[in-house]
Write a protein that holds these residues in place. Sequence first.
Motif, PDB file in Angstrom:
ATOM      1  N   ARG A  32     -34.820 -48.870  63.008  1.00 60.04           N
ATOM      2  CA  ARG A  32     -36.454 -48.748  62.790  1.00 60.04           C
ATOM      3  C   ARG A  32     -37.391 -48.730  64.048  1.00 60.04           C
ATOM      4  NH1 ARG A  32     -40.959 -52.156  59.844  1.00 60.04           N
ATOM      5  NH2 ARG A  32     -42.492 -50.696  59.832  1.00 60.04           N
ATOM      6  N   SER A  33     -36.897 -49.641  64.645  1.00 61.50           N
ATOM      7  CA  SER A  33     -37.566 -49.781  66.206  1.00 61.50           C
ATOM      8  C   SER A  33     -37.148 -48.665  67.146  1.00 61.50           C
ATOM      9  CB  SER A  33     -37.123 -50.933  66.991  1.00 61.50           C
ATOM     10  OG  SER A  33     -37.509 -52.304  66.355  1.00 61.50           O
ATOM     11  N   ARG A  34     -35.925 -48.271  67.024  1.00 58.52           N
ATOM     12  CA  ARG A  34     -35.363 -46.971  67.857  1.00 58.52           C
ATOM     13  C   ARG A  34     -36.135 -45.857  67.485  1.00 58.52           C
ATOM     14  NH1 ARG A  34     -31.992 -43.187  66.212  1.00 58.52           N
ATOM     15  NH2 ARG A  34     -30.859 -41.893  67.918  1.00 58.52           N
ATOM     16  N   ARG A  35     -36.305 -45.648  66.158  1.00 60.99           N
ATOM     17  CA  ARG A  35     -36.982 -44.327  65.688  1.00 60.99           C
ATOM     18  C   ARG A  35     -38.503 -44.454  66.150  1.00 60.99           C
ATOM     19  NH1 ARG A  35     -36.907 -40.033  65.718  1.00 60.99           N
ATOM     20  NH2 ARG A  35     -34.223 -40.176  65.267  1.00 60.99           N
ATOM     21  N   LYS A  36     -39.154 -45.492  65.965  1.00 63.27           N
ATOM     22  CA  LYS A  36     -40.476 -45.570  66.370  1.00 63.27           C
ATOM     23  C   LYS A  36     -40.594 -44.972  67.882  1.00 63.27           C
ATOM     24  CE  LYS A  36     -43.044 -49.360  64.600  1.00 63.27           C
ATOM     25  NZ  LYS A  36     -43.107 -50.941  64.357  1.00 63.27           N
ATOM     26  N   VAL A  37     -39.862 -45.619  68.672  1.00 60.48           N
ATOM     27  CA  VAL A  37     -39.907 -45.185  70.116  1.00 60.48           C
ATOM     28  C   VAL A  37     -39.622 -43.597  70.094  1.00 60.48           C
ATOM     29  CG1 VAL A  37     -38.737 -45.505  72.339  1.00 60.48           C
ATOM     30  CG2 VAL A  37     -39.054 -47.485  71.112  1.00 60.48           C
ATOM     31  N   ASP A  39     -39.806 -41.406  67.934  1.00 60.42           N
ATOM     32  CA  ASP A  39     -40.948 -40.395  67.459  1.00 60.42           C
ATOM     33  C   ASP A  39     -42.105 -40.512  68.241  1.00 60.42           C
ATOM     34  OD1 ASP A  39     -39.453 -39.973  64.999  1.00 60.42           O
ATOM     35  OD2 ASP A  39     -40.624 -41.497  64.014  1.00 60.42           O
ATOM     36  N   ARG A  40     -41.987 -41.526  69.084  1.00 64.70           N
ATOM     37  CA  ARG A  40     -43.380 -41.672  69.805  1.00 64.70           C
ATOM     38  C   ARG A  40     -43.344 -40.737  71.312  1.00 64.70           C
ATOM     39  NH1 ARG A  40     -48.796 -41.750  70.718  1.00 64.70           N
ATOM     40  NH2 ARG A  40     -49.495 -43.191  71.994  1.00 64.70           N
ATOM     41  N   GLU A  43     -44.266 -37.372  70.169  1.00 61.56           N
ATOM     42  CA  GLU A  43     -45.717 -37.279  70.132  1.00 61.56           C
ATOM     43  C   GLU A  43     -46.298 -37.318  71.558  1.00 61.56           C
ATOM     44  OE1 GLU A  43     -48.096 -40.353  68.240  1.00 61.56           O
ATOM     45  OE2 GLU A  43     -46.444 -40.445  66.738  1.00 61.56           O
ATOM     46  N   TYR A  60     -44.433 -49.864  77.610  1.00 61.93           N
ATOM     47  CA  TYR A  60     -44.694 -50.378  76.220  1.00 61.93           C
ATOM     48  C   TYR A  60     -46.042 -50.225  75.706  1.00 61.93           C
ATOM     49  CZ  TYR A  60     -44.668 -53.477  72.290  1.00 61.93           C
ATOM     50  OH  TYR A  60     -45.090 -53.906  70.941  1.00 61.93           O
ATOM     51  N   PHE A  64     -46.879 -48.052  72.834  1.00 66.82           N
ATOM     52  CA  PHE A  64     -47.692 -48.774  71.711  1.00 66.82           C
ATOM     53  C   PHE A  64     -49.002 -49.311  72.119  1.00 66.82           C
ATOM     54  CE2 PHE A  64     -43.131 -48.996  71.152  1.00 66.82           C
ATOM     55  CZ  PHE A  64     -42.782 -48.235  69.898  1.00 66.82           C
ATOM     56  N   SER A  67     -50.702 -52.215  69.973  1.00 66.21           N
ATOM     57  CA  SER A  67     -49.917 -53.276  69.640  1.00 66.21           C
ATOM     58  C   SER A  67     -50.596 -54.551  70.150  1.00 66.21           C
ATOM     59  CB  SER A  67     -48.661 -53.372  70.352  1.00 66.21           C
ATOM     60  OG  SER A  67     -47.886 -54.496  70.133  1.00 66.21           O
TER      61      SER A  67
END
Length: 74
Positions: A32-37, A39-40, A43, A60, A64, A67
Motif C-alpha cells: 500500500r505504501s509502495r503504491r501510494k508513492v 501513484d503520486r 501525479e 517526502y 506527501f 502529511s
Amino acid sequence: MAIKIDVRKVLQLDQKGITANMIEKQYHISKRSRRKVLDRKIELEFDMSTLNDYTDQDLYELFFPDSILNVCVK
C-alpha cells in the motif's frame, strides 16, 4: 503512530524492477505504501533523473505535502 515512508527507497527499487512482494519482504515497505508513492510519482510527473537533487525530507514533503509528519518535523 504514523511511519514515514522512505520515498527514495521505493522509487529506486521500482526503477530497478524489484517486485512489490520482494519490496515488502526484504525492505519492510507495505504494498500500500509502495503504491501510494508510485501513484503520486505519476501525479507529479516526477522525473527520476532529478532524484538525487532532493534530500529525503524534501522528497517526502513533495510526495506527501499534507502529511502530519511534515508538520511534526518542522
